[in-house]
Write an enzyme that holds these catalytic residues in place. Structure first.
Site, PDB file in Angstrom:
ATOM      1  N   MET A  99      70.689  53.570  53.775  1.00  0.00           N
ATOM      2  CA  MET A  99      71.015  54.747  52.988  1.00  0.00           C
ATOM      3  C   MET A  99      72.514  55.051  53.077  1.00  0.00           C
ATOM      4  SD  MET A  99      67.805  57.349  52.929  1.00  0.00           S
ATOM      5  CE  MET A  99      68.028  58.109  54.532  1.00  0.00           C
ATOM      6  N   GLY A 100      73.278  54.017  53.428  1.00  0.00           N
ATOM      7  CA  GLY A 100      74.721  54.191  53.497  1.00  0.00           C
ATOM      8  C   GLY A 100      75.171  54.772  54.814  1.00  0.00           C
ATOM      9  N   HIS A 110      77.250  51.914  60.103  1.00  0.00           N
ATOM     10  CA  HIS A 110      77.863  51.900  61.421  1.00  0.00           C
ATOM     11  C   HIS A 110      77.545  50.559  62.081  1.00  0.00           C
ATOM     12  CE1 HIS A 110      73.786  52.702  62.702  1.00  0.00           C
ATOM     13  NE2 HIS A 110      73.779  53.873  62.084  1.00  0.00           N
ATOM     14  N   GLU A 111      77.860  50.436  63.366  1.00  0.00           N
ATOM     15  CA  GLU A 111      77.707  49.157  64.053  1.00  0.00           C
ATOM     16  C   GLU A 111      76.251  48.698  64.093  1.00  0.00           C
ATOM     17  OE1 GLU A 111      78.403  45.642  65.922  1.00  0.00           O
ATOM     18  OE2 GLU A 111      79.825  46.972  64.894  1.00  0.00           O
ATOM     19  N   HIS A 164      74.110  48.997  61.630  1.00  0.00           N
ATOM     20  CA  HIS A 164      73.935  48.290  60.356  1.00  0.00           C
ATOM     21  C   HIS A 164      74.674  46.946  60.379  1.00  0.00           C
ATOM     22  CE1 HIS A 164      73.478  52.613  59.025  1.00  0.00           C
ATOM     23  NE2 HIS A 164      72.360  52.087  58.580  1.00  0.00           N
ATOM     24  N   GLN A 220      62.322  60.477  50.553  1.00  0.00           N
ATOM     25  CA  GLN A 220      62.171  60.490  52.002  1.00  0.00           C
ATOM     26  C   GLN A 220      62.557  61.819  52.633  1.00  0.00           C
ATOM     27  OE1 GLN A 220      63.808  56.043  52.234  1.00  0.00           O
ATOM     28  NE2 GLN A 220      63.578  56.919  54.263  1.00  0.00           N
ATOM     29  N   GLN A 251      64.854  48.200  64.910  1.00  0.00           N
ATOM     30  CA  GLN A 251      63.734  48.633  65.732  1.00  0.00           C
ATOM     31  C   GLN A 251      63.866  50.084  66.187  1.00  0.00           C
ATOM     32  OE1 GLN A 251      63.296  45.731  68.881  1.00  0.00           O
ATOM     33  NE2 GLN A 251      62.610  44.131  67.477  1.00  0.00           N
ATOM     34  N   LYS A 252      65.040  50.694  65.972  1.00  0.00           N
ATOM     35  CA  LYS A 252      65.175  52.115  66.306  1.00  0.00           C
ATOM     36  C   LYS A 252      64.161  52.946  65.534  1.00  0.00           C
ATOM     37  CE  LYS A 252      68.436  54.895  64.716  1.00  0.00           C
ATOM     38  NZ  LYS A 252      67.710  56.138  64.329  1.00  0.00           N
ATOM     39  N   LEU A 291      72.647  54.317  68.028  1.00  0.00           N
ATOM     40  CA  LEU A 291      73.508  54.517  66.870  1.00  0.00           C
ATOM     41  C   LEU A 291      72.694  55.072  65.703  1.00  0.00           C
ATOM     42  CD1 LEU A 291      75.790  51.350  66.900  1.00  0.00           C
ATOM     43  CD2 LEU A 291      76.531  53.725  67.061  1.00  0.00           C
TER      44      LEU A 291
END
Length: 333
Positions: A27-28, A31-32, A34, A61, A149-150, A185
């Site tokens: 969704m933009g 960060h690290e 991604h 969502q 997996q977060k 993150l």
């Protein structure tokens, strides 16, 4: 490398394809975490393949009162990070490209698993997530799609949808990326003040406490397997002072309540302490679940599990989890 920005599925479909296409959906506000997904996608796609990063803030969502308008839009920076990480294409469609004619009347339903934990806290969230994932899988036509997996429950539901509805795509989960202090993150971390961030560290702290308790218990189980707790064996070991260690290991390894209860208790202690901080942590849930259906596990459970937590600090809601594996006493490790 040069990264191409595309706005329509027609433009994406017109691209020549040689190798595998790997897709990372976002969704933009990249960060690290991604970047790790994109680098993994690059490896899976290979030098002849193609990596597509989708950037789409999905309105389905976000529930009432959630942060759709507040959600950060940083497309220029996203394109730069995606390119540096190995993406060939950033696919950033408008809402009417994904949902022509308005919100879809026919949607994917997450079922019972989608009503638990995150689904209970955010009604309709997983229906909207699965609907847009299904749409983007059709629009991008990948061979493999990667997810962090977060968002463990999201990943489990996507895998279930792909299996249940016969999507011809491989789903790959990539381990959670953390900042140096342990915080997972997330694009939402930018909302935290310095004081709120200190409190937010209790999420990962609780998970690590549960993980440490689990590791200690598994070590005791391994010790108990090595030293059978029979009277004859204990008597034989007493000559070299090991009978007490053998008995202690056996007693702890087979204690009731078992491992899951102790893991929950260790994590809960950290969260209870954080509730007394300023600003306080407001716990949404702490759960130790079977990843196949996200139901709570019992103390005799064996196999893979997920220890998950969600909480608010100030106005920001955060989630995190760690995977655990419970062995059966007496089984080989």
């Amino acid at each position: 490398m040069t990264t191409t920005l595309l706005r329509t599925a027609g433009e994406l479909h017109a691209r020549a394809r040689a190798g595998r296409r790997a897709v990372v959906m976002t969704m933009g506000a990249l960060h690290e975490g991604h970047a790790t997904l994109i680098r993994t996608a690059r490896t899976l796609a290979g030098p002849d393949g193609e990596v597509v990063v989708t950037v789409f803030v999905n309105p389905l969502q976000f529930g009432q009162g959630e942060d759709l308008d507040r959600y950060p839009r940083t497309l220029d920076a996203d394109i730069e990070l995606a390119g540096q990480s190995g993406a060939d294409v950033v696919f950033a469609p408008a809402v009417d490209e994904v949902y022509p004619g308005g919100e879809p009347q026919v949607r994917i339903t997450a079922g019972p698993m989608g009503e638990r934990l995150e689904g209970s806290s955010r009604p309709g969230h997983f229906d909207g997530m699965l609907t847009v994932v299904a749409k983007l899988l059709h629009l991008t036509r990948p061979d493999v799609a990667l997810y962090g997996q977060k968002d463990a429950q999201q990943l489990a539901l996507i895998r279930r949808m792909v299996r249940d509805l016969n999507f011809g795509v491989e789903i790959v989960g990539v381990p959670t990326v953390r900042e140096e202090d342990g915080l997972a993150l997330s694009s939402r971390n930018r909302y935290l003040s310095a004081a709120e961030r200190r409190t937010a560290l209790a999420l990962s702290g609780a998970l690590f406490a549960g993980q440490d308790r689990h590791a200690a218990q598994e070590a005791l189980r391994a010790r108990a397997r090595e030293v059978p707790a029979t009277r004859a064996r204990a008597e034989a070991l007493s000559a070299i002072g090991e009978s007490r260690a053998a008995a202690d290991a056996h007693a702890v390894a087979t204690a009731v309540p078992g491992g899951p209860s102790a893991v929950r208790a260790a994590a809960r202690q950290v969260l209870d302490e954080a509730a007394r901080l300023e600003p306080p942590l407001a716990l949404d849930y702490l759960a130790l679940v079977d990843p196949s259906d996200f139901t709570e596990i019992e103390d005799d459970f064996t196999g893979d599990a997920v220890l998950a937590v969600a909480a608010r600090v100030g106005a920001t809601r955060l989630i995190d989890n760690v995977p655990l594996t419970f062995t059966r006493f007496g089984a080989a490790s």
